[in-house]
Design a protein around this motif. Structure first.
Motif, PDB file in Angstrom:
ATOM      1  N   PRO A  27       0.834  -1.207   0.000  1.00  0.00           N
ATOM      2  CA  PRO A  27       0.000   0.000   0.000  1.00  0.00           C
ATOM      3  C   PRO A  27       0.873   1.262   0.000  1.00  0.00           C
ATOM      4  CG  PRO A  27      -0.719  -1.538   1.694  1.00  0.00           C
ATOM      5  CD  PRO A  27       0.591  -2.046   1.172  1.00  0.00           C
ATOM      6  N   VAL A  28       0.379   2.307  -0.659  1.00  0.00           N
ATOM      7  CA  VAL A  28       1.077   3.595  -0.678  1.00  0.00           C
ATOM      8  C   VAL A  28       0.113   4.684  -0.220  1.00  0.00           C
ATOM      9  CG1 VAL A  28       2.692   2.939  -2.498  1.00  0.00           C
ATOM     10  CG2 VAL A  28       0.549   4.050  -3.103  1.00  0.00           C
ATOM     11  N   SER A  29       0.680   5.803   0.201  1.00  0.00           N
ATOM     12  CA  SER A  29      -0.144   6.930   0.648  1.00  0.00           C
ATOM     13  C   SER A  29      -0.874   7.557  -0.536  1.00  0.00           C
ATOM     14  CB  SER A  29       0.743   7.980   1.319  1.00  0.00           C
ATOM     15  OG  SER A  29       1.620   8.558   0.357  1.00  0.00           O
ATOM     16  N   ASP A  30      -1.934   8.287  -0.239  1.00  0.00           N
ATOM     17  CA  ASP A  30      -2.661   9.002  -1.288  1.00  0.00           C
ATOM     18  C   ASP A  30      -1.744  10.000  -1.989  1.00  0.00           C
ATOM     19  OD1 ASP A  30      -4.950   7.611  -0.650  1.00  0.00           O
ATOM     20  OD2 ASP A  30      -5.919   9.284   0.407  1.00  0.00           O
ATOM     21  N   VAL A  61       8.077  10.197  -7.521  1.00  0.00           N
ATOM     22  CA  VAL A  61       7.695   9.853  -6.147  1.00  0.00           C
ATOM     23  C   VAL A  61       8.924   9.875  -5.247  1.00  0.00           C
ATOM     24  CG1 VAL A  61       6.784   8.032  -4.637  1.00  0.00           C
ATOM     25  CG2 VAL A  61       5.649   8.539  -6.809  1.00  0.00           C
ATOM     26  N   ALA A  62      10.040   9.335  -5.722  1.00  0.00           N
ATOM     27  CA  ALA A  62      11.273   9.303  -4.927  1.00  0.00           C
ATOM     28  C   ALA A  62      11.745  10.727  -4.612  1.00  0.00           C
ATOM     29  CB  ALA A  62      12.363   8.540  -5.674  1.00  0.00           C
ATOM     30  N   GLN A  63      11.656  11.625  -5.585  1.00  0.00           N
ATOM     31  CA  GLN A  63      12.116  13.000  -5.381  1.00  0.00           C
ATOM     32  C   GLN A  63      11.176  13.795  -4.487  1.00  0.00           C
ATOM     33  OE1 GLN A  63      12.584  14.452  -9.376  1.00  0.00           O
ATOM     34  NE2 GLN A  63      14.446  13.264  -9.729  1.00  0.00           N
ATOM     35  N   SER A  64       9.894  13.515  -4.576  1.00  0.00           N
ATOM     36  CA  SER A  64       8.921  14.283  -3.800  1.00  0.00           C
ATOM     37  C   SER A  64       8.755  13.751  -2.379  1.00  0.00           C
ATOM     38  CB  SER A  64       7.567  14.304  -4.503  1.00  0.00           C
ATOM     39  OG  SER A  64       6.969  13.023  -4.449  1.00  0.00           O
ATOM     40  N   ARG A  65       9.178  12.536  -2.146  1.00  0.00           N
ATOM     41  CA  ARG A  65       8.985  11.902  -0.834  1.00  0.00           C
ATOM     42  C   ARG A  65      10.326  11.384  -0.319  1.00  0.00           C
ATOM     43  NH1 ARG A  65       4.260  11.790   1.286  1.00  0.00           N
ATOM     44  NH2 ARG A  65       4.392   9.675   2.037  1.00  0.00           N
ATOM     45  N   THR A  66      11.301  12.274  -0.235  1.00  0.00           N
ATOM     46  CA  THR A  66      12.657  11.912   0.161  1.00  0.00           C
ATOM     47  C   THR A  66      12.647  11.136   1.485  1.00  0.00           C
ATOM     48  OG1 THR A  66      13.446  13.908  -0.909  1.00  0.00           O
ATOM     49  CG2 THR A  66      14.957  12.826   0.614  1.00  0.00           C
ATOM     50  N   GLY A  67      13.370  10.030   1.488  1.00  0.00           N
ATOM     51  CA  GLY A  67      13.452   9.213   2.693  1.00  0.00           C
ATOM     52  C   GLY A  67      12.301   8.244   2.854  1.00  0.00           C
ATOM     53  N   ASN A  68      11.320   8.308   1.965  1.00  0.00           N
ATOM     54  CA  ASN A  68      10.167   7.419   2.044  1.00  0.00           C
ATOM     55  C   ASN A  68      10.306   6.356   0.954  1.00  0.00           C
ATOM     56  OD1 ASN A  68       7.542   6.271   1.766  1.00  0.00           O
ATOM     57  ND2 ASN A  68       6.679   8.049   2.772  1.00  0.00           N
ATOM     58  N   PRO A  69      10.202   5.091   1.311  1.00  0.00           N
ATOM     59  CA  PRO A  69      10.422   4.024   0.331  1.00  0.00           C
ATOM     60  C   PRO A  69       9.244   3.731  -0.601  1.00  0.00           C
ATOM     61  CG  PRO A  69       9.910   3.075   2.453  1.00  0.00           C
ATOM     62  CD  PRO A  69       9.992   4.575   2.652  1.00  0.00           C
ATOM     63  N   GLU A  70       8.229   4.572  -0.605  1.00  0.00           N
ATOM     64  CA  GLU A  70       7.048   4.284  -1.435  1.00  0.00           C
ATOM     65  C   GLU A  70       7.362   4.201  -2.923  1.00  0.00           C
ATOM     66  OE1 GLU A  70       3.108   5.836   0.688  1.00  0.00           O
ATOM     67  OE2 GLU A  70       4.528   7.437   0.226  1.00  0.00           O
ATOM     68  N   TRP A  71       8.442   4.819  -3.361  1.00  0.00           N
ATOM     69  CA  TRP A  71       8.779   4.812  -4.786  1.00  0.00           C
ATOM     70  C   TRP A  71       9.061   3.399  -5.291  1.00  0.00           C
ATOM     71  CZ3 TRP A  71      13.409   3.161  -6.794  1.00  0.00           C
ATOM     72  CH2 TRP A  71      14.445   2.977  -5.889  1.00  0.00           C
ATOM     73  N   VAL A  72       9.423   2.473  -4.413  1.00  0.00           N
ATOM     74  CA  VAL A  72       9.731   1.106  -4.849  1.00  0.00           C
ATOM     75  C   VAL A  72       8.490   0.220  -4.918  1.00  0.00           C
ATOM     76  CG1 VAL A  72      12.074   1.199  -3.944  1.00  0.00           C
ATOM     77  CG2 VAL A  72      10.254   0.239  -2.535  1.00  0.00           C
ATOM     78  N   ALA A  73       7.349   0.726  -4.516  1.00  0.00           N
ATOM     79  CA  ALA A  73       6.136  -0.091  -4.435  1.00  0.00           C
ATOM     80  C   ALA A  73       5.600  -0.522  -5.798  1.00  0.00           C
ATOM     81  CB  ALA A  73       5.041   0.659  -3.679  1.00  0.00           C
TER      82      ALA A  73
END
Length: 92
Positions: A27-30, A61-73
């Protein structure tokens, strides 16, 4: 542990004529989903391939959510190896 390639996405490719599937493993955030969708569809509208659109969206997603692993989802499954899948026909 679940057996590999038993996902809905992999099953769709195996049992249908669908050329490609884009799916999330977790799951990823909205916020991440909106960022992904915006970059994904912008890239498709520029007539790039589905794989290029997924890659561009993951980078966004990786650039906008630095430190958040959601980009790999998000995973891109494709029926055809080494053959680009385009959603918009190229002009003749």
């Amino acid at each position: 542990m679940a057996a590999p390639f038993r996902s809905v996405a992999a099953t769709l490719l195996r049992r249908s004529d669908i050329a490609a599937v884009v799916a999330n493993q977790i799951p990823v955030s909205d916020e991440a989903a909106k960022t992904f969708a915006g970059a994904f569809y912008t890239t498709l509208a520029a007539r790039l391939t589905l794989e290029e659109a997924v890659n561009a969206a993951r980078r966004e997603v990786a650039q906008s959510r630095t430190g958040n692993p959601e980009w790999v989802a998000t995973i891109f499954y494709c029926r055809y190896r080494n053959q680009p899948v385009r959603m918009v026909p190229l002009p003749m």
